[in-house]
Design an enzyme around this catalytic site. Structure first.
Site, PDB file in Angstrom:
ATOM      1  N   CYS A   1       0.799  -1.236   0.000  1.00 41.94           N
ATOM      2  CA  CYS A   1       0.000   0.000   0.000  1.00 41.94           C
ATOM      3  C   CYS A   1       0.835   1.290   0.000  1.00 41.94           C
ATOM      4  O   CYS A   1       0.480   2.260  -0.664  1.00 41.94           O
ATOM      5  CB  CYS A   1      -0.972   0.003   1.168  1.00 41.94           C
TER       6      CYS A   1
ATOM      7  N   HIS B   1      -2.516   6.795   3.995  1.00 43.60           N
ATOM      8  CA  HIS B   1      -1.102   6.919   4.353  1.00 43.60           C
ATOM      9  C   HIS B   1      -0.579   8.287   3.899  1.00 43.60           C
ATOM     10  O   HIS B   1      -0.939   8.781   2.830  1.00 43.60           O
ATOM     11  CB  HIS B   1      -0.271   5.850   3.640  1.00 43.60           C
TER      12      HIS B   1
HETATM   13  N1  LIG Z   1      -5.036  -3.352   4.867  1.00 42.51           N
HETATM   14  C1  LIG Z   1      -4.411  -2.732   3.861  1.00 42.51           C
HETATM   15  O1  LIG Z   1      -4.450  -1.490   3.710  1.00 42.51           O
HETATM   16  C2  LIG Z   1      -3.611  -3.525   2.864  1.00 42.51           C
HETATM   17  C3  LIG Z   1      -3.080  -2.857   1.775  1.00 42.51           C
HETATM   18  C4  LIG Z   1      -2.376  -3.570   0.808  1.00 42.51           C
HETATM   19  C5  LIG Z   1      -2.227  -4.928   0.953  1.00 42.51           C
HETATM   20  N2  LIG Z   1      -2.738  -5.584   2.042  1.00 42.51           N
HETATM   21  C6  LIG Z   1      -2.571  -7.038   2.108  1.00 42.51           C
HETATM   22  O2  LIG Z   1      -3.855  -7.667   1.926  1.00 42.51           O
HETATM   23  C7  LIG Z   1      -3.912  -8.884   2.664  1.00 42.51           C
HETATM   24  C8  LIG Z   1      -5.122  -8.876   3.597  1.00 42.51           C
HETATM   25  O3  LIG Z   1      -4.973  -7.841   4.560  1.00 42.51           O
HETATM   26  P1  LIG Z   1      -6.153  -7.460   5.580  1.00 42.51           P
HETATM   27  O4  LIG Z   1      -5.716  -6.186   6.164  1.00 42.51           O
HETATM   28  O5  LIG Z   1      -7.466  -7.535   4.907  1.00 42.51           O
HETATM   29  O6  LIG Z   1      -6.061  -8.677   6.654  1.00 42.51           O
HETATM   30  P2  LIG Z   1      -7.178  -9.154   7.705  1.00 42.51           P
HETATM   31  O7  LIG Z   1      -8.128  -8.062   8.011  1.00 42.51           O
HETATM   32  O8  LIG Z   1      -6.431  -9.772   8.816  1.00 42.51           O
HETATM   33  O9  LIG Z   1      -8.002 -10.326   6.914  1.00 42.51           O
HETATM   34  C9  LIG Z   1      -7.480 -11.600   6.662  1.00 42.51           C
HETATM   35  C10 LIG Z   1      -8.435 -12.449   5.827  1.00 42.51           C
HETATM   36  O10 LIG Z   1      -7.802 -13.718   5.570  1.00 42.51           O
HETATM   37  C11 LIG Z   1      -8.618 -14.785   6.061  1.00 42.51           C
HETATM   38  N3  LIG Z   1      -7.798 -15.850   6.642  1.00 42.51           N
HETATM   39  C12 LIG Z   1      -7.066 -15.811   7.778  1.00 42.51           C
HETATM   40  N4  LIG Z   1      -6.468 -17.004   8.006  1.00 42.51           N
HETATM   41  C13 LIG Z   1      -6.837 -17.812   6.974  1.00 42.51           C
HETATM   42  C14 LIG Z   1      -6.561 -19.167   6.637  1.00 42.51           C
HETATM   43  N5  LIG Z   1      -5.787 -19.939   7.400  1.00 42.51           N
HETATM   44  N6  LIG Z   1      -7.099 -19.668   5.501  1.00 42.51           N
HETATM   45  C15 LIG Z   1      -7.901 -18.912   4.719  1.00 42.51           C
HETATM   46  N7  LIG Z   1      -8.220 -17.615   4.990  1.00 42.51           N
HETATM   47  C16 LIG Z   1      -7.681 -17.079   6.104  1.00 42.51           C
HETATM   48  C17 LIG Z   1      -9.506 -14.176   7.123  1.00 42.51           C
HETATM   49  O11 LIG Z   1     -10.673 -14.979   7.244  1.00 42.51           O
HETATM   50  P3  LIG Z   1     -11.426 -15.229   8.672  1.00 42.51           P
HETATM   51  O12 LIG Z   1     -12.267 -14.012   8.924  1.00 42.51           O
HETATM   52  O13 LIG Z   1     -12.236 -16.464   8.424  1.00 42.51           O
HETATM   53  O14 LIG Z   1     -10.343 -15.427   9.704  1.00 42.51           O
HETATM   54  C18 LIG Z   1      -9.777 -12.799   6.512  1.00 42.51           C
HETATM   55  O15 LIG Z   1     -10.775 -12.914   5.539  1.00 42.51           O
HETATM   56  C19 LIG Z   1      -2.562  -9.017   3.386  1.00 42.51           C
HETATM   57  O16 LIG Z   1      -1.702  -9.805   2.592  1.00 42.51           O
HETATM   58  C20 LIG Z   1      -2.084  -7.578   3.459  1.00 42.51           C
HETATM   59  O17 LIG Z   1      -0.680  -7.487   3.559  1.00 42.51           O
HETATM   60  C21 LIG Z   1      -3.436  -4.917   2.996  1.00 42.51           C
END
Ligand SMILES: NC(=O)c1ccc[n+]([C@@H]2O[C@H](COP(=O)([O-])OP(=O)(O)OC[C@H]3O[C@@H](n4cnc5c(N)ncnc54)[C@H](OP(=O)(O)O)[C@@H]3O)[C@@H](O)[C@H]2O)c1
Length: 357
Positions: free
Chosen positions: A154, A247
């Site tokens: 990001c 950001h």
């Molecule tokens: N947040 C940002 O601004 C941003 C920006 C760019 C990139 N990213 C990237 O995008 C990705 C997601 O980020 P996020 O912030 O959305 O994370 P998050 O809020 O922690 O969400 C994680 C997701 O993954 C699922 N998950 C967790 N453990 C799992 C497993 N063992 N098998 C299958 N699914 C699983 C969760 O499902 P449950 O609800 O069932 O646990 C949830 O849907 C990351 O790689 C992050 O680095 C984030």
């Protein structure tokens, strides 16, 4: 392109980025959400019953009753989706994204797992759309029918988008960047309130390395079947701050050729347009870079939603006598421009330019 909508799925659909995908894809002219996947703890339940919805806009009606599937390839295949958007944690994404690509699916991923793979394009629609051609190398090398396309971290997205027009005009040799990153960038369970209230945390695990390495690949040149990295040197310092979304980055650039004056730089930023604007893609902002003249801006609260969160805002542009170039402040929405918007724009580019489903 055919007129029927393309069936898509979302991996990590219940997380911060997954929710943004659902919201961003509402009424999308090309895509229709047909699959929501998450961990085995959410699988089998209706989306509305397990998702802790955290956006200002209501949960869209058409996903509320969709049953979440487990993130297993057999379950994904049954849904017959052509594209999946991946919002899985980086350490979990690698294997399942490979399996999807092997089964003929186009994976547009936000996760870090494959970003630096030599035959995986790391794309920002307005910066390096031609890198999508790397898909042919990937299909050949890995003997797969589908492919993985990634978008950068990001903080890198807004940084690289701001550097591209400068690099085209003057050549960027070195930069120093200090980031002030929003809480949503750490995911739903990322930072405890107790740690961040009344505080700044001067470290984000792995972030500085990503900023320093990904920038070189994105600004690099596509050469027949590979990317030749840009020679830019990047030094980053990443901080977590008490802001929900958006950001802020202070960027200091060493330029090869010096601008005539600051107005010239402002015009270069303001007039920057690229392939997504030329193709008039549904998610493309009319102006990817907005220049703000008010000395107290850009600020995340006021500027993160410019052009539906898809434009970055740049202000405080001034000469930098230390590195020999310019310095500025840049704000972008980390979860829209820096994540789902970038991913959807890549999928739109792919569909419009390189593929016919
Ligand atoms: N947040 C940002 O601004 C941003 C920006 C760019 C990139 N990213 C990237 O995008 C990705 C997601 O980020 P996020 O912030 O959305 O994370 P998050 O809020 O922690 O969400 C994680 C997701 O993954 C699922 N998950 C967790 N453990 C799992 C497993 N063992 N098998 C299958 N699914 C699983 C969760 O499902 P449950 O609800 O069932 O646990 C949830 O849907 C990351 O790689 C992050 O680095 C984030």
């Amino acid at each position: 392109m055919k007129t029927d909508k393309i069936k898509i799925g979302i991996l990590g659909a219940t997380g911060m980025v997954g929710q943004r995908f659902i919201s961003f894809l509402q009424n999308h002219p090309y895509f229709e959400i047909k699959m929501l996947a998450a961990s085995k703890h959410s699988a089998g339940y209706k989306y509305k019953d397990v998702c802790n919805w955290a956006l200002e806009t209501p949960m869209p009606l058409d996903v509320k009753d969709q049953i979440i599937i487990n993130t297993e390839i057999d379950e994904i295949i049954k849904k017959d989706v052509k594209i999946v958007f991946s919002a899985l944690p980086g350490n979990l994404a690698g294997d399942i994204e490979n399996k999807c690509a092997e089964d003929g699916i186009i994976v547009c991923s936000n996760a870090s797992a494959h970003r630096m793979d030599k035959d995986v394009p790391l794309v920002i629609g307005e910066v390096n759309p031609e890198h999508l051609q790397l898909i042919q190398t990937q299909k050949k090398n890995k003997n797969r029918k589908g492919a993985i396309i990634t978008n950068p971290n990001c903080s890198v997205i807004q940084l690289a988008l701001s550097l591209k027009p400068l690099d085209d005009a003057y050549g960027v040799e070195k930069i120093i960047v200090s980031t002030m990153q929003a809480l949503s960038g750490a995911g739903r369970g990322g930072v405890a309130a107790f740690d961040i209230l009344d505080n700044v945390i001067p470290y984000i695990d792995g972030e500085e390395e990503k900023i320093e390495e990904e920038s070189k690949k994105i600004l690099g040149v596509f050469d027949k079947d590979k990317i030749i990295n840009h020679k830019i040197l990047v030094s980053a310092s990443a901080n977590r701050i008490n802001v929900l979304d958006g950001h802020t980055e202070c960027v200091f650039c060493q330029l090869k050729k010096q601008p005539k004056n600051i107005d010239e730089v402002k015009n270069i930023f303001k007039n920057y347009k690229s392939m997504p604007q030329e193709l008039n893609l549904p998610s493309a902002p009319k102006n990817p870079i907005i220049v703000i003249d008010d000395g107290f801006r850009p600020q995340p609260r006021y500027d993160r939603m410019k052009e539906n969160g898809m434009a970055i805002s740049i202000g405080r542009i001034r000469q930098d006598n230390c590195l020999g170039g310019i310095k500025y402040v840049c704000v972008g929405h980390n979860a829209i421009r820096g994540a789902v918007g970038a991913s959807v724009l890549n999928a739109e580019l792919f569909v419009k330019k390189y593929f016919d489903f």
